[in-house]
Write a protein that holds these residues in place. Structure first.
Motif, mmCIF file in Angstrom:
data_model
loop_
_atom_site.group_PDB
_atom_site.id
_atom_site.type_symbol
_atom_site.label_atom_id
_atom_site.label_comp_id
_atom_site.label_asym_id
_atom_site.label_seq_id
_atom_site.Cartn_x
_atom_site.Cartn_y
_atom_site.Cartn_z
ATOM 1 N N ASN A 23 0.844 -1.185 0.000
ATOM 2 C CA ASN A 23 0.000 0.000 0.000
ATOM 3 C C ASN A 23 0.880 1.236 0.000
ATOM 4 O OD1 ASN A 23 -2.309 -1.569 0.169
ATOM 5 N ND2 ASN A 23 -2.350 -1.500 2.389
ATOM 6 N N CYS A 24 0.408 2.294 -0.624
ATOM 7 C CA CYS A 24 1.177 3.534 -0.641
ATOM 8 C C CYS A 24 0.205 4.706 -0.609
ATOM 9 C CB CYS A 24 2.100 3.601 -1.856
ATOM 10 S SG CYS A 24 1.266 3.430 -3.431
ATOM 11 N N PHE A 25 0.736 5.900 -0.415
ATOM 12 C CA PHE A 25 -0.069 7.107 -0.330
ATOM 13 C C PHE A 25 0.343 8.083 -1.426
ATOM 14 C CE2 PHE A 25 -0.084 5.589 4.072
ATOM 15 C CZ PHE A 25 -1.443 5.586 4.316
ATOM 16 N N LYS A 75 -13.672 38.779 4.491
ATOM 17 C CA LYS A 75 -14.337 39.795 5.309
ATOM 18 C C LYS A 75 -14.543 39.325 6.747
ATOM 19 C CE LYS A 75 -14.849 42.389 1.744
ATOM 20 N NZ LYS A 75 -14.030 43.530 1.519
ATOM 21 N N LYS A 76 -14.606 38.025 6.955
ATOM 22 C CA LYS A 76 -14.832 37.494 8.297
ATOM 23 C C LYS A 76 -13.527 37.177 9.023
ATOM 24 C CE LYS A 76 -19.175 35.444 6.938
ATOM 25 N NZ LYS A 76 -19.935 34.219 6.782
ATOM 26 N N LYS A 77 -12.396 37.221 8.300
ATOM 27 C CA LYS A 77 -11.077 36.940 8.854
ATOM 28 C C LYS A 77 -11.007 35.537 9.466
ATOM 29 C CE LYS A 77 -10.058 41.750 9.739
ATOM 30 N NZ LYS A 77 -9.714 42.763 10.717
ATOM 31 N N THR A 78 -11.544 34.563 8.747
ATOM 32 C CA THR A 78 -11.478 33.175 9.193
ATOM 33 C C THR A 78 -10.842 32.335 8.101
ATOM 34 O OG1 THR A 78 -13.678 32.677 8.342
ATOM 35 C CG2 THR A 78 -13.528 33.376 10.638
ATOM 36 N N ARG A 79 -10.139 31.308 8.523
ATOM 37 C CA ARG A 79 -9.505 30.371 7.603
ATOM 38 C C ARG A 79 -9.801 28.960 8.069
ATOM 39 N NH1 ARG A 79 -3.490 32.759 6.460
ATOM 40 N NH2 ARG A 79 -4.191 34.813 5.794
ATOM 41 N N ARG A 80 -9.881 28.085 7.094
ATOM 42 C CA ARG A 80 -10.086 26.673 7.410
ATOM 43 C C ARG A 80 -9.202 25.849 6.488
ATOM 44 N NH1 ARG A 80 -15.414 23.462 6.083
ATOM 45 N NH2 ARG A 80 -14.611 21.407 6.505
ATOM 46 N N ILE A 81 -8.352 25.019 7.054
ATOM 47 C CA ILE A 81 -7.452 24.184 6.280
ATOM 48 C C ILE A 81 -7.822 22.728 6.527
ATOM 49 C CG2 ILE A 81 -5.071 23.482 5.913
ATOM 50 C CD1 ILE A 81 -4.231 26.269 6.835
ATOM 51 N N HIS A 82 -8.040 22.014 5.450
ATOM 52 C CA HIS A 82 -8.432 20.604 5.518
ATOM 53 C C HIS A 82 -7.574 19.842 4.520
ATOM 54 C CE1 HIS A 82 -11.000 17.139 6.010
ATOM 55 N NE2 HIS A 82 -11.154 17.063 4.701
ATOM 56 N N GLY A 83 -7.075 18.691 4.902
ATOM 57 C CA GLY A 83 -6.244 17.924 3.988
ATOM 58 C C GLY A 83 -6.407 16.434 4.197
ATOM 59 N N TYR A 84 -6.070 15.671 3.167
ATOM 60 C CA TYR A 84 -6.134 14.214 3.266
ATOM 61 C C TYR A 84 -5.199 13.596 2.241
ATOM 62 C CZ TYR A 84 -8.986 14.184 -0.963
ATOM 63 O OH TYR A 84 -9.421 14.323 -2.247
ATOM 64 N N ARG A 85 -4.908 12.331 2.429
ATOM 65 C CA ARG A 85 -4.099 11.555 1.497
ATOM 66 C C ARG A 85 -4.959 10.419 0.963
ATOM 67 N NH1 ARG A 85 1.822 11.890 2.457
ATOM 68 N NH2 ARG A 85 2.094 13.335 4.157
ATOM 69 N N GLU A 86 -4.870 10.189 -0.327
ATOM 70 C CA GLU A 86 -5.611 9.084 -0.922
ATOM 71 C C GLU A 86 -4.762 7.820 -0.858
ATOM 72 O OE1 GLU A 86 -7.728 7.960 -5.109
ATOM 73 O OE2 GLU A 86 -7.510 10.041 -4.539
#
Length: 115
Positions: free
Chosen positions: A70-72, A84-95
């Motif tokens: 198996n590998c990624f 304008k709201k000064k918000t950030r959202r970081i989301h990540g994944y590996r298949e």
């Protein structure tokens, strides 16, 4: 004399040759290393100057191989920034992927390529 086949695996079409390895998406089944697999969804096969095209797949043609490990893939990072709201959202994944090697291509019980 070049021998290869085009197969359909996981919604992708791959050009495979004996002795080469490829990465495919991991299915829901858990497969361990050194598990032998056989693929009978063969779309096209070339043996020297002979080319055979299936409609949609070829009958009596089987591509055999074995799973190496198996590998990624590289991590896919998704950023959502609301300025304008000064918000950030970081989301990540590996298949998750499976690396497998092609051992041979069989045509109507006649072996055309080994290693």
């Amino acid at each position: 004399m070049e021998k290869y086949a085009i197969i359909d695996v996981g919604g992708n079409q791959l050009r495979v040759e004996p002795g080469r390895f490829h990465d495919i998406r991991r299915n829901l089944k858990t497969l361990r290393s050194d598990t032998k697999i056989s693929i009978n969804r063969v779309l096209l096969i070339r043996d020297g100057s002979d080319i055979t095209i299936g409609n949609p797949w070829l009958d009596h043609v089987v591509v055999t191989g074995r799973i190496l490990h198996n590998c990624f893939e590289k991590k896919l990072v998704i950023q959502k920034i609301h300025s304008k709201k000064k918000t950030r959202r970081i989301h990540g994944y590996r298949e998750t992927r499976i690396r497998f090697v092609i051992d041979s291509i069989f045509i109507a019980s006649k072996e055309t390529a080994i290693r």
